[in-house]
Design a protein around this motif. Structure first.
Motif, PDB file in Angstrom:
ATOM      1  N   PRO A  72     -32.661  13.821 -14.398  1.00  6.62           N
ATOM      2  CA  PRO A  72     -34.087  14.119 -14.180  1.00  6.62           C
ATOM      3  C   PRO A  72     -34.679  14.893 -15.369  1.00  6.62           C
ATOM      4  O   PRO A  72     -33.996  15.749 -15.940  1.00  6.62           O
ATOM      5  N   PRO A  73     -35.955  14.603 -15.697  1.00  4.70           N
ATOM      6  CA  PRO A  73     -36.544  15.168 -16.920  1.00  4.70           C
ATOM      7  C   PRO A  73     -37.082  16.585 -16.724  1.00  4.70           C
ATOM      8  O   PRO A  73     -38.151  16.918 -17.231  1.00  4.70           O
ATOM      9  N   LEU A  74     -36.331  17.425 -16.051  1.00  2.58           N
ATOM     10  CA  LEU A  74     -36.765  18.789 -15.750  1.00  2.58           C
ATOM     11  C   LEU A  74     -37.057  19.581 -17.024  1.00  2.58           C
ATOM     12  O   LEU A  74     -37.986  20.368 -17.085  1.00  2.58           O
ATOM     13  N   HIS A  75     -36.254  19.351 -18.057  1.00  2.00           N
ATOM     14  CA  HIS A  75     -36.403  20.113 -19.299  1.00  2.00           C
ATOM     15  C   HIS A  75     -36.789  19.220 -20.469  1.00  2.00           C
ATOM     16  O   HIS A  75     -36.655  19.616 -21.622  1.00  2.00           O
ATOM     17  N   PHE A  76     -37.255  18.012 -20.167  1.00  2.00           N
ATOM     18  CA  PHE A  76     -37.563  17.054 -21.234  1.00  2.00           C
ATOM     19  C   PHE A  76     -38.776  17.483 -22.058  1.00  2.00           C
ATOM     20  O   PHE A  76     -39.791  17.912 -21.521  1.00  2.00           O
ATOM     21  N   GLU A  77     -38.651  17.402 -23.345  1.00  2.00           N
ATOM     22  CA  GLU A  77     -39.767  17.660 -24.263  1.00  2.00           C
ATOM     23  C   GLU A  77     -39.400  17.060 -25.623  1.00  2.00           C
ATOM     24  O   GLU A  77     -38.277  16.615 -25.829  1.00  2.00           O
ATOM     25  N   VAL A  78     -40.390  17.036 -26.535  1.00  2.00           N
ATOM     26  CA  VAL A  78     -40.073  16.622 -27.910  1.00  2.00           C
ATOM     27  C   VAL A  78     -39.974  17.908 -28.730  1.00  2.00           C
ATOM     28  O   VAL A  78     -40.977  18.484 -29.124  1.00  2.00           O
ATOM     29  N   ALA A  79     -38.763  18.389 -28.887  1.00  2.00           N
ATOM     30  CA  ALA A  79     -38.558  19.708 -29.494  1.00  2.00           C
ATOM     31  C   ALA A  79     -38.173  19.610 -30.969  1.00  2.00           C
ATOM     32  O   ALA A  79     -38.186  20.590 -31.688  1.00  2.00           O
ATOM     33  N   TYR A  80     -37.783  18.433 -31.402  1.00  2.00           N
ATOM     34  CA  TYR A  80     -37.373  18.235 -32.798  1.00  2.00           C
ATOM     35  C   TYR A  80     -37.659  16.787 -33.157  1.00  2.00           C
ATOM     36  O   TYR A  80     -38.064  15.989 -32.285  1.00  2.00           O
ATOM     37  N   GLU A  81     -37.449  16.441 -34.417  1.00  2.00           N
ATOM     38  CA  GLU A  81     -37.740  15.069 -34.854  1.00  2.00           C
ATOM     39  C   GLU A  81     -36.479  14.475 -35.481  1.00  2.00           C
ATOM     40  O   GLU A  81     -36.102  14.839 -36.583  1.00  2.00           O
ATOM     41  N   ILE A  82     -35.833  13.557 -34.753  1.00  2.00           N
ATOM     42  CA  ILE A  82     -34.622  12.938 -35.311  1.00  2.00           C
ATOM     43  C   ILE A  82     -34.747  11.418 -35.335  1.00  2.00           C
ATOM     44  O   ILE A  82     -33.774  10.727 -35.635  1.00  2.00           O
ATOM     45  N   ASN A  83     -35.929  10.908 -34.993  1.00  2.00           N
ATOM     46  CA  ASN A  83     -36.190   9.481 -35.208  1.00  2.00           C
ATOM     47  C   ASN A  83     -37.680   9.332 -35.516  1.00  2.00           C
ATOM     48  O   ASN A  83     -38.453  10.280 -35.306  1.00  2.00           O
ATOM     49  N   PRO A  84     -38.091   8.181 -36.044  1.00  2.00           N
ATOM     50  CA  PRO A  84     -39.471   8.047 -36.527  1.00  2.00           C
ATOM     51  C   PRO A  84     -40.523   8.141 -35.422  1.00  2.00           C
ATOM     52  O   PRO A  84     -41.714   8.285 -35.722  1.00  2.00           O
ATOM     53  N   TRP A  85     -40.111   8.046 -34.170  1.00  2.00           N
ATOM     54  CA  TRP A  85     -41.073   8.100 -33.066  1.00  2.00           C
ATOM     55  C   TRP A  85     -41.389   9.537 -32.676  1.00  2.00           C
ATOM     56  O   TRP A  85     -42.412   9.803 -32.045  1.00  2.00           O
ATOM     57  N   PRO A  91     -31.248  23.329 -19.426  1.00  2.00           N
ATOM     58  CA  PRO A  91     -32.258  23.747 -20.406  1.00  2.00           C
ATOM     59  C   PRO A  91     -31.740  23.602 -21.841  1.00  2.00           C
ATOM     60  O   PRO A  91     -30.537  23.542 -22.077  1.00  2.00           O
ATOM     61  N   ASP A  92     -32.674  23.549 -22.776  1.00  2.00           N
ATOM     62  CA  ASP A  92     -32.381  23.552 -24.220  1.00  2.00           C
ATOM     63  C   ASP A  92     -31.700  22.284 -24.754  1.00  2.00           C
ATOM     64  O   ASP A  92     -31.309  22.234 -25.916  1.00  2.00           O
ATOM     65  N   VAL A  93     -31.539  21.290 -23.888  1.00  3.82           N
ATOM     66  CA  VAL A  93     -31.011  20.005 -24.343  1.00  3.82           C
ATOM     67  C   VAL A  93     -31.971  18.917 -23.834  1.00  3.82           C
ATOM     68  O   VAL A  93     -31.637  18.156 -22.924  1.00  3.82           O
ATOM     69  N   PRO A  94     -33.178  18.845 -24.442  1.00  6.19           N
ATOM     70  CA  PRO A  94     -34.249  18.013 -23.896  1.00  6.19           C
ATOM     71  C   PRO A  94     -33.889  16.528 -23.822  1.00  6.19           C
ATOM     72  O   PRO A  94     -34.388  15.828 -22.949  1.00  6.19           O
ATOM     73  N   ASP A  95     -32.997  16.069 -24.735  1.00  5.39           N
ATOM     74  CA  ASP A  95     -32.670  14.642 -24.738  1.00  5.39           C
ATOM     75  C   ASP A  95     -31.550  14.289 -23.762  1.00  5.39           C
ATOM     76  O   ASP A  95     -31.075  13.150 -23.748  1.00  5.39           O
ATOM     77  N   LEU A  96     -31.123  15.265 -22.962  1.00  2.78           N
ATOM     78  CA  LEU A  96     -30.093  14.974 -21.949  1.00  2.78           C
ATOM     79  C   LEU A  96     -30.558  13.864 -21.006  1.00  2.78           C
ATOM     80  O   LEU A  96     -29.741  13.190 -20.380  1.00  2.78           O
ATOM     81  N   VAL A  97     -31.904  13.677 -20.908  1.00  2.00           N
ATOM     82  CA  VAL A  97     -32.430  12.601 -20.036  1.00  2.00           C
ATOM     83  C   VAL A  97     -31.978  11.228 -20.516  1.00  2.00           C
ATOM     84  O   VAL A  97     -31.918  10.294 -19.728  1.00  2.00           O
ATOM     85  N   PHE A  98     -31.679  11.124 -21.818  1.00  2.00           N
ATOM     86  CA  PHE A  98     -31.293   9.815 -22.353  1.00  2.00           C
ATOM     87  C   PHE A  98     -29.786   9.622 -22.176  1.00  2.00           C
ATOM     88  O   PHE A  98     -28.988   9.722 -23.112  1.00  2.00           O
TER      89      PHE A  98
END
Lengths: 407, 273
Positions: free
Chosen positions: B13-26, B63-70
Motif C-alpha cells: 500500500p502507498p502509505l509512504h509513497f512519494e517522489v523523494a529523489y530522481e533515479i529515472n527520467p520520469w 517509512p523512508d522507502v517510498p518506492d517500496l510500493v513497486f
C-alpha cells in the motif's frame, strides 16, 4: 592483424552468450571500435541451460583505445581475463631469487601493481622483475638484494608481442630465414637503412665485433664507421682490441701481414708484445694519448668517446688493461650501455653476440653477420628471435657497408 | 494456452509513497504526489486484479522507502525460492531488508545473488514460454542473468535496454500467454530485438509513443490485461486475440516512472522446470 594494433588484452565472456546474441554483439562492438579480435577459446553450452564461455583476445592501437573498449565491453559482461595484481615475494638472500620467481622474456612487459599496469624498465630475458617505489625493473639474479620485492608466478604480468611488420619493413626482412643465398648488396642496403633510421630518430647503434673483423681486413672499415659517427657503442673481447692494436702498430693480425697476407718473421708474438706495451701505458686511452696507437677501431673509439666494453675470457693473452676479466662485472658494464640501443650489429662473434642478444630488448633490430650459419641459428635458438642473419665474410661486408653509408 | 502464472501477487500500500529523489527520467523531485489519490488508484488496481481472479498479498509499508510500493523490484521468485534484488541506486537499497524480512516470514528460501552483481528482480526478468528474459544495462548487470539461471535452473536470454525512459525490462515486455507478448522494440538494441523476435511467435509490437505510455507495463490475469493506457490499435489487437482489456488510472505512480506491473510481483512463478 593490422600492424598498428599493438595493444592486446584477453577478455572472458560467460553465460547464455550465444542464444542472447551477446557473443556476436561483443565481436561487432570490437570491430566497430576499430579494434580486432581473435576468439581463442569457445566452450559452447551443451544444452540451452548450460552457460557458454568465450575467451576473446582483443587488439587495439594503444592503452586509451583499449581502456575505452574494455569499459564498453564490460557492460555486456566481457571482462579482462587476468585482472589480478602480481604476487610478490621478498628476497631473503643477496643474489638469490625467491622460489617461483617470474622469469622474464625480452619483450615489453607490464606488471599489475595495486590495479595499475606498470611498465617494466629495461626488458631483458632470463631476469626477475623487482618492484620498488619508483616502479618495476628487470634484475639479473646477482643484482637482487635481501629485502627486494620480486614478482612470483605469472599472475598480473603481461607481455606484449612485437608489432606485426608492415610489408617491406626491416622487421619483415628480419623474419626471413637465415640464408647465404640472398643478394649481398640488398642486405647491406637494408642494414644501412636501419642505421640511418637510428641516427635520424636518436637511437643508438651497437656493434659487437670479434677478432675476425681484423683478420679479414674489416677493421679499417669499422674504424671509418666509428670515425664517421655510425657506431655509438662497441662490445668486444680482448682479442678484437689486441689484433686491432697489433694491426695498427705492427701491420699484422696474429702475426700475418694485413696488407700482404704473408706471415711475418717472429709475428706469432706480435700480439703479446702490443698487449705488453698497452699495459705499460696503463690503458688503450693512455696509449693513444702517448702517440703509441695512431689508428684503428679502438683508436677511433677513444678519439670519438664511443663507449666500449672489452669482456675477458679464460683464453685471453695479457689481457689488455681495459679488458674486464670478471664476467659478471663485464656483463653489468655491457648492460649499462644497452638502454637507447635500437640497432645491433653482431660481427663475426659467437659468445659475445649471444651474451649481447640475451641483454637486448626484443625490439632492437639485430643483424648477425658471420661466415658460419650456425652462429646465427644459435642466436635465434637462444631466444633472440629478432636477429636477422647474414651469412658472409665480415671483412668485405664492412667495406660495402662503409661504402653504402658514405663513411 | 493462458499464462501459467499471474494469479497471486505481492503488493504494498502507498502509505509512504512519494517522489523523494530522481533515479529515472520520469521522476521530478519537485512534483508532489497526491497520496489520497494514490491510495484510491492502488485500491482500484487491487480490486481490478481480484475481480479478474487474482489473489493479492500485502507487503507491510514502511517509512523512508517510498518506492517500496513497486514490489516488482523486490526480487525474483521461483516456487518457494526468493532471490532478493540488488539495487543499483543506494536510495532503493534501503528496501531490501524489508523485502527479505517479508519473504523469510512467509517461509521462502532466501538465496542471495553473487556479490557485486546488480539485478532489480522481476522488473528486469520476466518468464516467457519457459525462458527467463532478463534486461540489462540501466539497473541490472548482464552477469546477474547467468547467476539467476544457475540459481533457478531457468534457461535465460539477456536483452540490452537502450532507452533510459524504458529503464526496466518490464516497461518493454509483457507476456500475454506462451505465444504472445506485448513488445516495445524502442527499448532494445538490434540484437535484443532479434532475440525476442526468435522467442515470441506472435508479438504485439508497440509504436514508440505507445511504448512511452507504458502499455507494456501491464498485468495479465488469465484473459484479462490490466493496462495503464490502451490506444485503440493495441486494444483491438488484444481483443482480437480474445483478451479483455481493463485500463486503470495509475497517474500518481507514473510520476515515479511506475505502472501496474511495477506495483505487483507475481508470486506464482516457477522457473526452470
Amino acid at each position: 592483424m593490422r600492424e598498428e594494433l599493438n595493444r592486446r588484452e584477453t577478455v572472458v565472456l560467460e553465460g547464455h552468450i550465444v542464444d542472447s546474441l551477446i557473443l556476436p554483439k561483443v565481436l561487432d562492438l570490437i570491430l566497430e571500435a576499430g579494434a580486432e579480435y581473435e576468439v581463442v577459446e569457445l566452450d559452447m553450452g551443451r544444452t540451452t541451460l548450460d552457460p557458454s564461455l568465450a575467451h576473446i583476445r582483443v587488439f587495439t592501437a594503444d592503452d586509451d583505445a583499449m581502456e575505452a573498449l574494455l569499459e564498453q565491453l564490460h557492460v555486456h559482461g566481457a571482462n579482462r581475463l587476468h585482472d589480478e595484481d602480481a604476487s610478490m615475494a621478498v628476497a631473503d638472500q643477496d643474489g638469490v631469487l625467491p622460489v617461483g620467481f617470474y622469469s622474464t622474456t625480452n619483450l615489453p612487459t607490464g606488471v599489475r601493481i595495486d590495479g595499475v599496469w606498470v611498465p617494466v624498465d629495461n626488458p631483458e630475458m632470463d631476469c626477475a622483475i623487482v618492484v620498488g617505489p619508483d616502479g618495476a625493473r628487470t634484475a639479473p639474479m646477482h643484482h637482487v638484494r635481501t629485502g627486494d620485492k620480486v614478482v612470483v608466478g605469472g599472475k598480473g604480468v603481461r607481455v606484449q608481442p612485437l608489432p606485426q611488420a608492415p610489408a617491406g619493413s626491416a622487421f619483415e626482412f628480419m623474419a626471413s630465414d637465415v640464408s647465404s643465398e640472398k643478394p649481398k648488396a640488398l642486405l647491406v642496403a637494408k642494414v644501412a637503412e636501419q642505421m640511418r633510421a637510428a641516427r635520424q630518430t636518436g637511437g643508438r647503434v651497437l656493434t659487437v665485433a670479434g677478432p675476425a673483423v681484423v683478420h679479414t681486413g674489416g677493421s679499417r672499415h669499422l674504424a671509418r664507421l666509428v670515425r664517421d659517427g655510425w657506431i655509438d657503442v662497441l662490445f668486444a673481447g680482448n682479442g678484437l682490441a689486441t689484433h686491432d692494436v697489433e694491426s695498427n702498430v705492427l701491420g699484422t693480425s696474429l702475426g700475418v701481414s694485413v696488407a700482404h697476407g704473408a706471415p711475418t718473421e717472429g709475428g706469432h708474438s706480435n700480439h703479446v708484445r702490443v698487449i705488453n706495451e698497452i699495459r705499460r701505458h696503463g690503458s688503450i686511452a693512455q696509449a693513444v694519448d702517448a702517440g703509441y696507437l695512431r689508428g684503428g677501431v679502438m683508436y677511433e673509439c677513444i678519439q670519438r668517446d664511443v663507449p666500449f666494453v672489452l669482456a675477458g675470457s679464460v683464453r685471453d693473452d695479457g689481457p689488455l688493461p681495459d679488458t674486464i676479466t670478471d664476467v659478471v662485472e663485464a656483463a653489468d658494464a655491457m648492460r649499462a650501455l644497452v638502454p637507447g640501443v635500437t640497432v645491433a650489429l653482431m660481427l663475426a662473434t659467437t659468445l659475445h653476440a649471444i651474451a649481447t642478444g640475451n641483454m637486448l630488448p626484443a625490439g632492437v633490430v639485430t643483424f648477425c653477420v658471420d661466415i658460419n650459419q650456425a652462429v646465427v641459428t644459435k642466436l635465434a635458438d637462444r631466444g633472440s628471435h629478432q636477429a636477422m642473419g647474414i651469412v658472409t665474410d665480415v671483412g668485405p661486408f664492412l667495406g660495402d657497408l662503409a661504402e653504402e653509408l658514405g663513411a | 494456452m493462458t499464462l501459467a502464472w499471474g494469479r497471486r501477487f505481492l503488493m504494498c500500500p502507498p502509505l509512504h509513497f512519494e517522489v523523494a529523489y530522481e533515479i529515472n527520467p520520469w521522476m521530478q523531485a519537485e512534483v508532489r504526489v497526491d497520496r489520497d489519490q494514490a491510495h484510491e488508484q492502488w485500491n482500484s488496481l487491487v480490486a481490478t486484479l481480484t475481480e479478474a481472479g487474482a489473489e493479492v498479498e500485502i507487503l507491510e509499508p514502511a517509512p523512508d522507502v517510498p518506492d517500496l510500493v513497486f514490489t516488482a523490484n523486490a526480487g525474483v521468485v521461483s516456487g518457494t525460492r526468493y532471490i532478493p534484488s540488488r539495487f543499483r541506486h543506494p536510495e532503493r537499497r534501503l528496501e531490501t531488508p524489508f523485502h527479505v524480512a517479508h519473504f523469510e516470514a512467509a517461509g521462502y528460501e532466501v538465496t542471495e545473488l553473487p556479490e557485486g552483481l546488480d539485478h532489480e528482480g522481476a522488473g528486469d526478468a520476466l518468464p516467457f514460454a519457459g525462458t527467463l528474459i532478463s534486461g540489462y544495462r540501466w539497473r541490472s548487470d548482464i552477469e546477474a542473468a547467468a547467476a539467476l539461471a544457475s540459481l533457478t535452473g531457468a534457461s535465460t536470454r539477456s536483452v540490452e535496454l537502450v532507452d533510459q525512459r524504458l529503464y526496466h525490462f518490464d516497461l518493454t515486455f509483457c507476456p500475454l500467454d506462451d505465444r504472445r507478448a506485448i513488445c516495445a522494440p524502442l527499448g532494445w538494441d538490434s540484437y535484443g530485438q532479434r532475440v525476442i523476435g526468435d522467442l515470441v511467435p506472435e508479438p504485439l509490437c508497440l509504436e514508440n509513443d505507445e511504448a512511452l505510455l507504458f502499455c507494456a507495463n501491464s498485468v495479465v490475469v488469465d484473459q484479462t490485461v490490466v493496462m495503464p493506457a490502451c490506444p485503440p490499435r493495441v486494444g483491438n489487437q488484444l481483443e482480437a486475440w480474445g483478451f479483455d482489456v481493463v485500463v486503470v488510472d495509475v497517474s500518481e505512480f507514473l510520476k515515479a516512472g511506475g505502472g501496474p506491473r511495477c506495483l505487483t510481483l507475481a508470486l506464482d512463478v516457477v522457473l526452470g522446470g
